[in-house]
Scaffold this motif. Structure first.
Motif, short mmCIF file in Angstrom:
data_model
loop_
_atom_site.label_atom_id
_atom_site.label_comp_id
_atom_site.label_asym_id
_atom_site.label_seq_id
_atom_site.Cartn_x
_atom_site.Cartn_y
_atom_site.Cartn_z
N GLY A 100 56.30 -24.25 70.73
CA GLY A 100 57.31 -25.21 70.10
C GLY A 100 56.68 -26.49 69.58
O GLY A 100 57.35 -27.38 69.05
N GLY A 102 55.09 -26.17 66.56
CA GLY A 102 55.40 -26.01 65.02
C GLY A 102 54.28 -25.22 64.32
O GLY A 102 54.25 -25.17 63.21
N LYS A 103 53.67 -24.26 64.97
CA LYS A 103 52.98 -23.18 64.55
C LYS A 103 53.57 -22.26 63.33
O LYS A 103 53.14 -22.32 62.36
N SER A 104 54.59 -21.89 63.64
CA SER A 104 55.41 -20.97 62.98
C SER A 104 55.76 -21.78 61.75
O SER A 104 55.99 -21.26 60.56
N THR A 105 56.40 -23.04 62.14
CA THR A 105 56.58 -23.67 61.10
C THR A 105 55.71 -24.21 60.00
O THR A 105 56.10 -24.14 58.76
N ARG A 133 64.97 -20.72 59.45
CA ARG A 133 63.80 -21.66 59.55
C ARG A 133 63.40 -21.99 58.09
O ARG A 133 63.47 -23.04 57.53
N ARG A 136 65.90 -24.33 56.50
CA ARG A 136 65.93 -25.49 57.23
C ARG A 136 64.49 -26.39 56.31
O ARG A 136 64.77 -27.53 55.89
N MET A 265 56.57 -34.12 62.15
CA MET A 265 57.63 -33.15 62.22
C MET A 265 59.17 -33.87 61.92
O MET A 265 59.32 -34.90 62.54
N SER A 266 59.77 -33.38 60.75
CA SER A 266 60.94 -33.91 60.27
C SER A 266 62.17 -33.05 60.62
O SER A 266 61.87 -31.67 60.84
N GLY A 267 63.15 -33.28 60.22
CA GLY A 267 64.34 -32.27 60.25
C GLY A 267 64.21 -31.26 59.30
O GLY A 267 64.79 -30.16 59.26
N GLY A 269 61.16 -29.47 58.30
CA GLY A 269 59.80 -29.05 58.39
C GLY A 269 58.82 -30.01 58.57
O GLY A 269 59.14 -31.24 58.94
P1 TYD Z 1 57.96 -23.55 65.95
O1 TYD Z 1 57.44 -23.70 64.64
O2 TYD Z 1 59.13 -22.68 66.52
O3 TYD Z 1 57.12 -23.93 67.15
P2 TYD Z 1 55.84 -22.74 67.61
O4 TYD Z 1 55.90 -21.59 66.46
O5 TYD Z 1 54.35 -23.30 67.66
O6 TYD Z 1 56.30 -22.26 69.14
O7 TYD Z 1 58.56 -25.38 66.17
C1 TYD Z 1 59.75 -25.36 66.61
C2 TYD Z 1 59.97 -26.81 66.95
O8 TYD Z 1 60.03 -27.70 65.86
C3 TYD Z 1 61.31 -26.79 67.46
O9 TYD Z 1 61.41 -27.54 68.72
C4 TYD Z 1 62.39 -27.29 66.28
C5 TYD Z 1 61.25 -28.20 65.56
N1 TYD Z 1 61.54 -28.22 64.07
C6 TYD Z 1 61.81 -29.42 63.47
O10 TYD Z 1 61.97 -30.54 64.30
N2 TYD Z 1 62.09 -29.38 62.01
C7 TYD Z 1 62.02 -28.29 61.32
O11 TYD Z 1 62.32 -28.47 60.23
C8 TYD Z 1 61.64 -27.00 62.01
C9 TYD Z 1 61.82 -25.79 61.15
C10 TYD Z 1 61.67 -27.01 63.34
#
Ligand code: TYD
Ligand code: MG
Length: 452
Positions: A100, A102-105, A133, A136, A265-267, A269
């Protein structure tokens, strides 16, 4: 019919052993052997079993021609900085971090911004989730292909057809190879999959990003050998309660490991932080005690940090010492110095230290601000709000010089501070600016001046 057998793998070095033992015979780690059922269906084609030795001809080092590799600039300044000036083609980059964070993001955002053919292999989320995602993040890209597949052979097959220049695997723990019967995420599967991806990357000059989970103690899940195999290990970290995220490199074959990238981290990305030295400072109307500003360095960038301390009489027998973002052992050392060298009775006091912004920095130059904040809280006197500190404290209470002092002074001046306190052993060049540099040799001298 494939033959299956039970073997034990060392979680540290990945060594294989036929029976369990308390200590790994290869690397000597204790209690690291894990049982796995392995069934080898045919001879694995992975890096572990084929040796390129037959092909290698010895060459004189003077005759080896080295072509300068052109790095690929990523559409993200902070990532370029952490990678050491762009991505080296054919490199394998491992990105670790808590769930959570933000790696995937981060990597999807880069895939979407890149103007190159990219393949995003998602083993954790469905194509719809990836699309949500991407919506978003709000960037449209026609060259980004999403593959939801966890079978490595199928992934590699897809790569032969798609011919991407960059591949993102989310995550290495969800991949499995047909050659082994162990479950995805097990030591042998991670080792085999990473090995095959490494070969794929080097042979085709395709850069591969691997997302890796981390374990409870903060290390990347799977065999330690994974970190040895890849060219670069990046770590994404931050405090979940704050929106700042830090990208650090723990290993980099193509650059320094001192750099750090800062994101927010914003709404929609992650966005890079434009003025990293300023983001952790808070605007305040009135002075409060227990706060001092430090000038720390992360790589080549100075960062100004608010160091907060609270000293209060311990209610219970054993006083509490607690840190957020600061090293607890370092705090204990500083308290011992204050007690022994400066004569302050802090033995019966609870002491709390907090670096504002939820960030963790390991620059010894934070020491001076930390003791100033502690003494300010203890005595209830405010530190002048336009003063910053940068100095390491030695065991005898001396203030030691820090590196790149000129740059620190310049940054403090740029942000409107009027005075900086450093060691008297720092060589200060002629300053053109207005900032006043005050130098002390010992902490008690500094206290005498600060608190009178
Ligand atoms: P994510 O990339 O799924 O984490 P990981 O791959 O490291 O597990 O991150 C998800 C978190 O980021 C989740 O709590 C929602 C938040 N988020 C935002 O606040 N804004 C965004 O634009 C996105 C895509 C995620
Ligand atoms: Mg993820």
């Amino acid at each position: 019919m494939a033959k299956s057998k039970t073997v034990f793998f060392c979680g540290e070095c990945g060594a294989e052993s036929a029976k369990w033992a308390g200590k790994c015979s290869a690397c000597g780690a204790w209690n690291s052997l894990k049982e796995e059922v392995v069934s080898v269906k045919s001879s694995p084609t992975g890096w572990t079993k084929t040796s390129p030795a037959e092909k290698a001809v010895p060459q004189n080092v003077r005759q080896i021609t080295s072509e300068k590799t052109e790095r690929v600039a990523m559409p993200d300044e902070e990532l370029n900085l952490v990678l050491g000036g762009g991505l080296v083609p054919g490199s394998l980059v491992l990105l670790g971090g808590e769930p959570g964070i933000g790696k995937s993001t981060l990597l999807l955002q880069i895939a979407l911004k890149l103007k190159l053919p990219v393949a995003y292999v998602s083993g954790e989320e469905s194509a719809e989730q990836v699309k949500l995602r991407a919506d978003r993040i709000g960037i449209d890209n026609e060259q980004c292909m999403v593959i939801t597949e966890t079978r490595l052979e199928a992934v590699l097959q897809n790569m032969q057809n798609l011919k991407p220049e960059i591949v993102i695997i989310d995550s290495i723990q969800t991949l499995y190879s047909d050659l082994l019967e162990a479950t995805p995420g097990s030591v042998s599967q991670i080792r085999e999959c990473a090995g095959q991806l490494l070969r794929f990357a080097k042979e085709n000059q395709v850069s591969v990003f691997l997302i890796g989970h981390i374990t409870k103690d903060g290390s990347i899940a799977g065999p330690k050998i994974l970190e040895h195999m890849v060219d670069t290990v990046l770590q994404f970290e931050g405090d979940r309660n704050y929106h700042f995220r830090l990208l650090r490199s723990l290993k980099n074959r193509f650059g320094s490991t001192h750099e750090m990238g800062i994101y927010e981290m914003s709404g929609s990305g992650l966005s890079t932080v434009k003025n990293p030295s300023q983001v952790f400072l808070v605007e305040r109307d009135e002075d409060i005690s227990g706060v001092a500003i430090a000038v720390a360095m992360e790589g080549v960038r100075p960062i100004l940090l608010e160091t907060q301390a609270l000293v209060s009489t311990a209610v219970y027998g054993t006083p509490q010492r607690s840190c957020t973002g600061f090293d607890l052992r370092r705090l204990n050392m500083l308290l011992a110095v204050l007690e022994k060298r400066c004569g302050f009775r802090l033995g019966a006091q609870d002491v709390f230290i907090n670096l504002a912004g939820g960030i963790r920095i390991e620059d010894p130059a934070l020491d001076l601000a930390a003791v100033a904040a502690i003494m300010s809280s203890y005595q209830g006197i405010c530190v002048p709000s336009k003063t910053v500190f940068s100095g390491e404290i030695g065991l005898s209470g001396e203030i030691r010089a820090v590196q790149r002092v000129e740059q620190r002074i310049a940054e403090a001046e740029k942000l409107g501070f009027e005075e900086i306190i450093v060691s008297k052993y720092c060589k200060i060049p002629e300053l053109k600016g207005k900032i006043k540099v005050r130098q002390f040799g010992r902490v008690d001298e500094m206290f005498a001046w600060l608190f009178g």
